[in-house]
Design an enzyme around this catalytic site. Structure first.
Site, PDB file in Angstrom:
ATOM      1  N   MET A 133       0.843  -1.197   0.000  1.00 18.03           N
ATOM      2  CA  MET A 133       0.000   0.000   0.000  1.00 18.03           C
ATOM      3  C   MET A 133       0.882   1.253   0.000  1.00 18.03           C
ATOM      4  O   MET A 133       0.416   2.347   0.327  1.00 18.03           O
ATOM      5  CB  MET A 133      -0.935  -0.011   1.203  1.00 18.03           C
ATOM      6  CG  MET A 133      -1.875  -1.217   1.166  1.00 18.03           C
ATOM      7  SD  MET A 133      -3.377  -0.993   2.104  1.00 18.03           S
ATOM      8  CE  MET A 133      -2.708  -0.807   3.741  1.00 18.03           C
ATOM      9  N   GLU A 186      11.854  -0.225   5.072  1.00 20.22           N
ATOM     10  CA  GLU A 186      12.747  -1.385   4.925  1.00 20.22           C
ATOM     11  C   GLU A 186      12.013  -2.726   4.898  1.00 20.22           C
ATOM     12  O   GLU A 186      12.512  -3.670   4.307  1.00 20.22           O
ATOM     13  CB  GLU A 186      13.733  -1.547   6.077  1.00 20.22           C
ATOM     14  CG  GLU A 186      14.713  -0.509   6.510  1.00 20.22           C
ATOM     15  CD  GLU A 186      15.364   0.413   5.548  1.00 20.22           C
ATOM     16  OE1 GLU A 186      16.552   0.204   5.373  1.00 20.22           O
ATOM     17  OE2 GLU A 186      14.743   1.344   5.020  1.00 20.22           O
ATOM     18  N   HIS A 210       9.050  -3.444   3.512  1.00 19.34           N
ATOM     19  CA  HIS A 210       8.643  -3.671   2.121  1.00 19.34           C
ATOM     20  C   HIS A 210       9.870  -3.998   1.258  1.00 19.34           C
ATOM     21  O   HIS A 210       9.840  -4.877   0.409  1.00 19.34           O
ATOM     22  CB  HIS A 210       8.009  -2.410   1.528  1.00 19.34           C
ATOM     23  CG  HIS A 210       6.760  -1.949   2.205  1.00 19.34           C
ATOM     24  ND1 HIS A 210       6.696  -0.785   2.925  1.00 19.34           N
ATOM     25  CD2 HIS A 210       5.518  -2.488   2.259  1.00 19.34           C
ATOM     26  CE1 HIS A 210       5.479  -0.608   3.387  1.00 19.34           C
ATOM     27  NE2 HIS A 210       4.735  -1.636   3.008  1.00 19.34           N
TER      28      HIS A 210
END
Ligand code: AMP
Length: 284
Positions: free
Chosen positions: A30, A35, A37
């Site tokens: 989203m 970090e 992600h």
């Protein structure tokens, strides 16, 4: 790197990649990337020829309008980070592109979605399962990468992919934490400095339970109390739930045995609701 907004374009590109026999790795997010992600993106980059990251703040998975509206968004910064990480495509549709006029079809995963986050956020997993279905059908990746941070989501998505026969392998990767122990989350940006620092108590609670289990504590209620007692030392923390459940069925466990057990918590600091978890007995 190309940013794709339209679903037909994403589909035709994905079709072309399949024809070229490229392995495609997909990381749904989203946005407001951190970090956590990026650890998923790195693994996708390592495993696959082509990496696609989606950025879509999915209205269907928010049960509170305020939460949806205040959710952090920064496509420019996200795109810059993803370029650094050599991502090939960003899929960033708007809500109308995903939920067209007269949209009426939702995916409901039974049993696993009415507890924990599902109990506190009615409709949340219906929104998650539906959008992940649409994204997997649009991109048809070989691998899709999810974080253990959202433990229940990982269990639900794995169940759904198996039940509905998606040809995508789900890869779940460990929780990335700030130095303080606080699990990274886009919502951390909404915490004040003091709250952010104090929120590391959540991890301390989980760690205390993990140590107790290692030292032989087999009673789930006692483990839950240990988490509660630790978190309650912080007056700014407001506990929503602490659950000690089987990591596959998400049913409460009577005794800590051989199977993997999930200790999952949701705790609010002011208006910001945070989740975190740890696993006992994980077989490596
Ligand atoms: P979100 O943007 O919050 O929907 O998250 C996108 C993906 O990143 C989900 O699979 C999350 O579980 C994962 N993720 C979020 N935070 C973390 C973290 N701290 N460590 C690992 N994965 C994470």
């Amino acid at each position: 790197m190309e940013i794709i907004n339209r679903r037909p374009r994403m589909m035709s590109l994905a079709r072309k990649l399949r024809r070229e026999n490229k392995t495609v790795g997909f990381v749904p997010t989203m946005g407001a990337l951190h970090e956590g992600h990026l650890s998923l993106v790195e693994e996708a980059r390592r495993m696959c020829d082509v990496v696609i990251v989606s950025i879509f703040v999915n209205p269907a998975q928010f049960n509170e309008k305020d939460d949806f509206q205040s959710y952090p968004r920064d496509l420019t910064a996200d795109a810059a980070r993803l370029t650094e990480f050599q991502v090939d495509y960003i899929f960033a549709p708007d809500a109308d592109e995903i939920y067209g006029e007269n949209f009426s079809t939702y995916v409901y995963v039974e049993n696993l979605t009415d507890t924990l986050e599902g109990a506190s956020r009615p409709g949340h997993f219906r929104g998650v399962a539906t959008v992940v279905t649409i994204l997997l059908n649009t991109i048809r990746p070989d691998f899709a990468f999810f974080g253990q941070k959202d433990a229940q989501q990982a269990v639900v998505i794995k169940r759904m992919v198996e039940d509905l026969g998606f040809e995508t392998e789900i890869v779940v990767l460990p929780i990335v934490r700030e130095e303080s122990g606080l699990a990274m989350s886009s919502r951390n940006a909404l915490l004040g400095d003091e709250e952010r620092q104090k929120a590391s108590i959540i991890y301390k609670g989980l760690k205390a339970a993990k140590i107790a289990a290692k030292e032989g504590e087999r009673n789930p209620e006692r483990l839950s109390e240990i988490v509660r007692e630790t978190i309650e030392t912080e007056p700014l923390a407001n506990i929503d739930y602490i659950a000690v459940v089987d990591n596959e069925t998400l049913e409460p466990v009577e005794k800590i045995g051989e199977n993997a057990v999930l200790i999952a918590v949701a705790v609010s600091f002011g208006k910001v609701r945070l989740i975190d978890n740890t696993i006992l007995n994980r077989k490596q």
